[in-house]
Motif scaffolding. Structure first.
Motif, PDB file in Angstrom:
ATOM      1  N   LEU A  60      11.019 -72.593 -18.387  1.00  0.00           N
ATOM      2  CA  LEU A  60      11.942 -71.580 -18.886  1.00  0.00           C
ATOM      3  C   LEU A  60      13.348 -72.138 -19.071  1.00  0.00           C
ATOM      4  N   LEU A  61      13.793 -72.996 -18.171  1.00  0.00           N
ATOM      5  CA  LEU A  61      15.106 -73.613 -18.325  1.00  0.00           C
ATOM      6  C   LEU A  61      15.167 -74.500 -19.562  1.00  0.00           C
ATOM      7  N   SER A  62      14.114 -75.286 -19.783  1.00  0.00           N
ATOM      8  CA  SER A  62      14.111 -76.147 -20.967  1.00  0.00           C
ATOM      9  C   SER A  62      14.044 -75.317 -22.246  1.00  0.00           C
ATOM     10  N   LEU A  63      13.332 -74.209 -22.219  1.00  0.00           N
ATOM     11  CA  LEU A  63      13.268 -73.327 -23.371  1.00  0.00           C
ATOM     12  C   LEU A  63      14.634 -72.727 -23.663  1.00  0.00           C
ATOM     13  N   PHE A  64      15.357 -72.320 -22.641  1.00  0.00           N
ATOM     14  CA  PHE A  64      16.689 -71.769 -22.813  1.00  0.00           C
ATOM     15  C   PHE A  64      17.647 -72.802 -23.379  1.00  0.00           C
ATOM     16  N   GLN A  65      17.565 -74.052 -22.902  1.00  0.00           N
ATOM     17  CA  GLN A  65      18.451 -75.098 -23.394  1.00  0.00           C
ATOM     18  C   GLN A  65      18.174 -75.413 -24.848  1.00  0.00           C
ATOM     19  N   VAL A  66      16.929 -75.398 -25.254  1.00  0.00           N
ATOM     20  CA  VAL A  66      16.575 -75.669 -26.644  1.00  0.00           C
ATOM     21  C   VAL A  66      17.103 -74.568 -27.542  1.00  0.00           C
ATOM     22  N   SER A  67      16.978 -73.298 -27.127  1.00  0.00           N
ATOM     23  CA  SER A  67      17.442 -72.207 -27.973  1.00  0.00           C
ATOM     24  C   SER A  67      18.953 -72.203 -28.091  1.00  0.00           C
ATOM     25  N   SER A  68      19.687 -72.542 -27.022  1.00  0.00           N
ATOM     26  CA  SER A  68      21.145 -72.561 -27.104  1.00  0.00           C
ATOM     27  C   SER A  68      21.636 -73.738 -27.928  1.00  0.00           C
ATOM     28  N   SER A  69      20.955 -74.903 -27.846  1.00  0.00           N
ATOM     29  CA  SER A  69      21.384 -76.049 -28.637  1.00  0.00           C
ATOM     30  C   SER A  69      21.058 -75.839 -30.114  1.00  0.00           C
ATOM     31  N   SER A  70      19.962 -75.169 -30.440  1.00  0.00           N
ATOM     32  CA  SER A  70      19.637 -74.923 -31.848  1.00  0.00           C
ATOM     33  C   SER A  70      20.612 -73.941 -32.458  1.00  0.00           C
ATOM     34  N   ALA A  71      21.116 -72.990 -31.674  1.00  0.00           N
ATOM     35  CA  ALA A  71      22.103 -72.052 -32.195  1.00  0.00           C
ATOM     36  C   ALA A  71      23.416 -72.761 -32.477  1.00  0.00           C
ATOM     37  N   SER A  72      23.818 -73.697 -31.623  1.00  0.00           N
ATOM     38  CA  SER A  72      25.069 -74.413 -31.855  1.00  0.00           C
ATOM     39  C   SER A  72      24.937 -75.371 -33.032  1.00  0.00           C
ATOM     40  N   GLU A  73      23.744 -75.938 -33.251  1.00  0.00           N
ATOM     41  CA  GLU A  73      23.533 -76.818 -34.399  1.00  0.00           C
ATOM     42  C   GLU A  73      23.576 -76.029 -35.696  1.00  0.00           C
ATOM     43  N   ALA A  74      23.192 -74.774 -35.664  1.00  0.00           N
ATOM     44  CA  ALA A  74      23.194 -73.948 -36.859  1.00  0.00           C
ATOM     45  C   ALA A  74      24.588 -73.415 -37.182  1.00  0.00           C
ATOM     46  N   GLY A  75      25.574 -73.735 -36.344  1.00  0.00           N
ATOM     47  CA  GLY A  75      26.930 -73.284 -36.605  1.00  0.00           C
ATOM     48  C   GLY A  75      27.230 -71.923 -36.005  1.00  0.00           C
ATOM     49  N   ILE A  76      26.362 -71.418 -35.167  1.00  0.00           N
ATOM     50  CA  ILE A  76      26.570 -70.129 -34.532  1.00  0.00           C
ATOM     51  C   ILE A  76      27.250 -70.385 -33.198  1.00  0.00           C
ATOM     52  N   GLU A  77      28.444 -69.849 -33.030  1.00  0.00           N
ATOM     53  CA  GLU A  77      29.154 -70.046 -31.780  1.00  0.00           C
ATOM     54  C   GLU A  77      28.934 -68.833 -30.891  1.00  0.00           C
ATOM     55  N   ALA A  78      28.867 -69.082 -29.619  1.00  0.00           N
ATOM     56  CA  ALA A  78      28.670 -67.996 -28.667  1.00  0.00           C
ATOM     57  C   ALA A  78      29.928 -67.144 -28.610  1.00  0.00           C
ATOM     58  N   GLN A  79      29.759 -65.839 -28.681  1.00  0.00           N
ATOM     59  CA  GLN A  79      30.872 -64.914 -28.603  1.00  0.00           C
ATOM     60  C   GLN A  79      31.065 -64.478 -27.163  1.00  0.00           C
TER      61      GLN A  79
END
Length: 115
Positions: A17-36
């Motif tokens: 689950l931790l690795s899944l969370f890290q992959v989803s957060s890194s893919s969002a940052s690569e797509a140019g989506i910044e965390a609000q």
């Protein structure tokens, strides 16, 4: 034996689950989506702007940790933090780092409110 198996199973699920969370957060940052930020405050006035809120509870706990009356200090600090969106660093002094809002706030007895 069964408890060791259960522990190992829970450990593997947690790592997955931790690795899944890290992959989803890194893919969002690569797509140019910044965390609000989750907490935003609109400051009303002639120039409206958004401010991120600070963690008042955590910062006031640090600020008032060595105070002789920690509950009173924490309550006053929380009020000042919510109004001024700032808590000075350290456990004493440095009030000027938060600006006039923090330093000029007074109690009903005309004493400084913010610790």
């Amino acid at each position: 034996m069964a408890s060791a198996f259960n522990f190992l199973f829970l450990l593997l699920i947690s790592i997955f689950l931790l690795s899944l969370f890290q992959v989803s957060s890194s893919s969002a940052s690569e797509a140019g989506i910044e965390a609000q930020p989750h907490h935003l405050q609109v400051v009303k006035g002639p120039t409206r702007r958004l401010l991120t809120l600070v963690d008042c509870r955590g910062l006031c706990a640090i600020r008032c940790g060595r105070h002789s009356r920690p509950n009173v200090c924490t309550r006053a600090c929380g009020t000042c933090c919510q109004r001024c969106n700032c808590v000075p660093p350290g456990t004493h002094g440095n009030r000027e780092m938060c600006g006039r809002c923090y330093t000029d706030m007074l109690t009903h007895g005309n004493k400084p409110k913010c610790p």
